[in-house]
Design a protein around this motif. Structure first.
Motif, short mmCIF file in Angstrom:
data_model
loop_
_atom_site.label_atom_id
_atom_site.label_comp_id
_atom_site.label_asym_id
_atom_site.label_seq_id
_atom_site.Cartn_x
_atom_site.Cartn_y
_atom_site.Cartn_z
N LEU A 68 0.83 -1.21 0.00
CA LEU A 68 0.00 0.00 0.00
C LEU A 68 0.87 1.26 0.00
N TRP A 69 1.95 1.21 0.74
CA TRP A 69 2.86 2.35 0.81
C TRP A 69 3.48 2.63 -0.55
N VAL A 70 3.88 1.58 -1.25
CA VAL A 70 4.49 1.74 -2.57
C VAL A 70 3.47 2.24 -3.59
N ASP A 71 2.23 1.78 -3.49
CA ASP A 71 1.19 2.20 -4.44
C ASP A 71 0.70 3.63 -4.21
N ASP A 72 0.87 4.16 -3.01
CA ASP A 72 0.40 5.51 -2.68
C ASP A 72 1.51 6.51 -3.02
N ASP A 73 1.62 6.86 -4.31
CA ASP A 73 2.74 7.69 -4.78
C ASP A 73 2.76 9.08 -4.17
N HIS A 74 1.66 9.76 -4.18
CA HIS A 74 1.63 11.16 -3.77
C HIS A 74 0.92 11.36 -2.44
N MET A 75 0.98 10.36 -1.57
CA MET A 75 0.34 10.41 -0.26
C MET A 75 -1.14 10.76 -0.37
N ALA A 76 -1.82 10.15 -1.35
CA ALA A 76 -3.24 10.43 -1.57
C ALA A 76 -4.10 9.84 -0.45
N ARG A 77 -3.72 8.65 0.03
CA ARG A 77 -4.53 8.00 1.07
C ARG A 77 -4.02 8.30 2.47
N GLN A 78 -2.74 8.16 2.68
CA GLN A 78 -2.14 8.36 4.01
C GLN A 78 -0.78 9.03 3.84
N ARG A 79 -0.28 9.56 4.95
CA ARG A 79 1.06 10.15 4.93
C ARG A 79 2.11 9.04 5.04
N ASP A 80 3.32 9.35 4.62
CA ASP A 80 4.41 8.36 4.70
C ASP A 80 4.67 7.93 6.15
N ALA A 81 4.53 8.86 7.08
CA ALA A 81 4.78 8.53 8.48
C ALA A 81 3.80 7.47 8.98
N TRP A 82 2.57 7.51 8.49
CA TRP A 82 1.56 6.52 8.89
C TRP A 82 1.98 5.13 8.43
N TYR A 83 2.38 5.03 7.15
CA TYR A 83 2.84 3.74 6.62
C TYR A 83 4.08 3.26 7.36
N ALA A 84 5.02 4.19 7.60
CA ALA A 84 6.27 3.81 8.27
C ALA A 84 6.00 3.33 9.70
N ALA A 85 5.08 4.00 10.38
CA ALA A 85 4.77 3.59 11.75
C ALA A 85 4.13 2.20 11.78
N TRP A 86 3.19 1.96 10.90
CA TRP A 86 2.55 0.64 10.86
C TRP A 86 3.54 -0.45 10.45
N TYR A 87 4.35 -0.15 9.44
CA TYR A 87 5.31 -1.15 8.99
C TYR A 87 6.34 -1.44 10.09
N GLY A 88 6.85 -0.41 10.73
CA GLY A 88 7.81 -0.61 11.82
C GLY A 88 7.20 -1.37 12.99
N GLY A 89 5.95 -1.06 13.33
CA GLY A 89 5.28 -1.79 14.41
C GLY A 89 5.08 -3.25 14.08
N LEU A 90 4.72 -3.53 12.81
CA LEU A 90 4.52 -4.92 12.41
C LEU A 90 5.85 -5.69 12.37
N ILE A 91 6.92 -5.02 11.96
CA ILE A 91 8.23 -5.67 11.98
C ILE A 91 8.63 -5.99 13.42
N ALA A 92 8.34 -5.07 14.35
CA ALA A 92 8.63 -5.34 15.76
C ALA A 92 7.82 -6.53 16.26
N LEU A 93 6.55 -6.63 15.84
CA LEU A 93 5.73 -7.79 16.22
C LEU A 93 6.27 -9.08 15.61
N ILE A 94 6.80 -9.00 14.40
CA ILE A 94 7.40 -10.19 13.77
C ILE A 94 8.60 -10.66 14.59
N VAL A 95 9.44 -9.72 14.99
CA VAL A 95 10.62 -10.08 15.79
C VAL A 95 10.18 -10.67 17.13
N CYS A 96 9.18 -10.06 17.77
CA CYS A 96 8.69 -10.58 19.06
C CYS A 96 8.08 -11.97 18.91
#
Length: 156
Positions: free
Chosen positions: A30-58
């Motif tokens: 979704l982050w890659v497809d949202d070229d011009h931040m039409a749906r969400q800001r980059d920080a939103w995608y980065a926060a969700w992706y980082g949180g999910l990576i932390a859950l994967i490690v846990c």
């Protein structure tokens, strides 16, 4: 792993890890497809992706800990069950075999099996952690290394 509930618990941890990994992939797509931040800001995608990576490690840490603990528990139960079976055997059978020698051989073999199984599981967990850390440092310091990791991963 010793019992059906332990197998179900381990399978649940693996299932959570798979679901979280798939969710992280969806967020990344979704982050890659949202070229011009039409749906969400980059920080939103980065926060969700980082949180999910932390859950994967846990979840991976929980999975390896559960595997080691449940394997050790299964070996302990097997040892206790087999020892109680030998000690409760019929007296006619025990008269033909020297009990002390039999119990010494039996206990020694099971101790070696227990130590080997637990040590191998511990080594697998440690080596996996080191491999992930080394790959992460390699990709962070030299990003084209990620392409090499993908190629090697596809060949394995």
């Amino acid at each position: 792993l010793g019992s059906p509930w332990a197998l179900v618990a381990y399978a649940a941890v693996v299932f959570v890890q798979v679901v979280v990994t798939e969710a992280a992939i969806v967020i990344l797509v979704l982050w890659v497809d949202d070229d011009h931040m039409a749906r969400q800001r980059d920080a939103w995608y980065a926060a969700w992706y980082g949180g999910l990576i932390a859950l994967i490690v846990c979840s991976a840490s929980c999975k390896y800990f559960a595997l080691a603990a449940l394997t050790q528990r299964a070996w302990d139960r097997l040892h206790a069950l087999l020892l109680s079976r030998i000690l409760h055997a019929s007296l006619m059978w025990l008269q033909d075999i020297p009990v002390g020698h039999l119990l010494q051989l039996f206990s020694g073999a099971l101790v070696r099996i227990e130590d080997t199984a637990f040590n191998c599981t511990e080594l697998l967990v440690l080596n996996s952690g080191f491999l992930v850390a080394i790959c992460a440092v390699g990709v962070y310091t030299f990003p084209p290394f990620a392409v090499l990791l993908v190629v090697v991963g596809l060949e394995v």
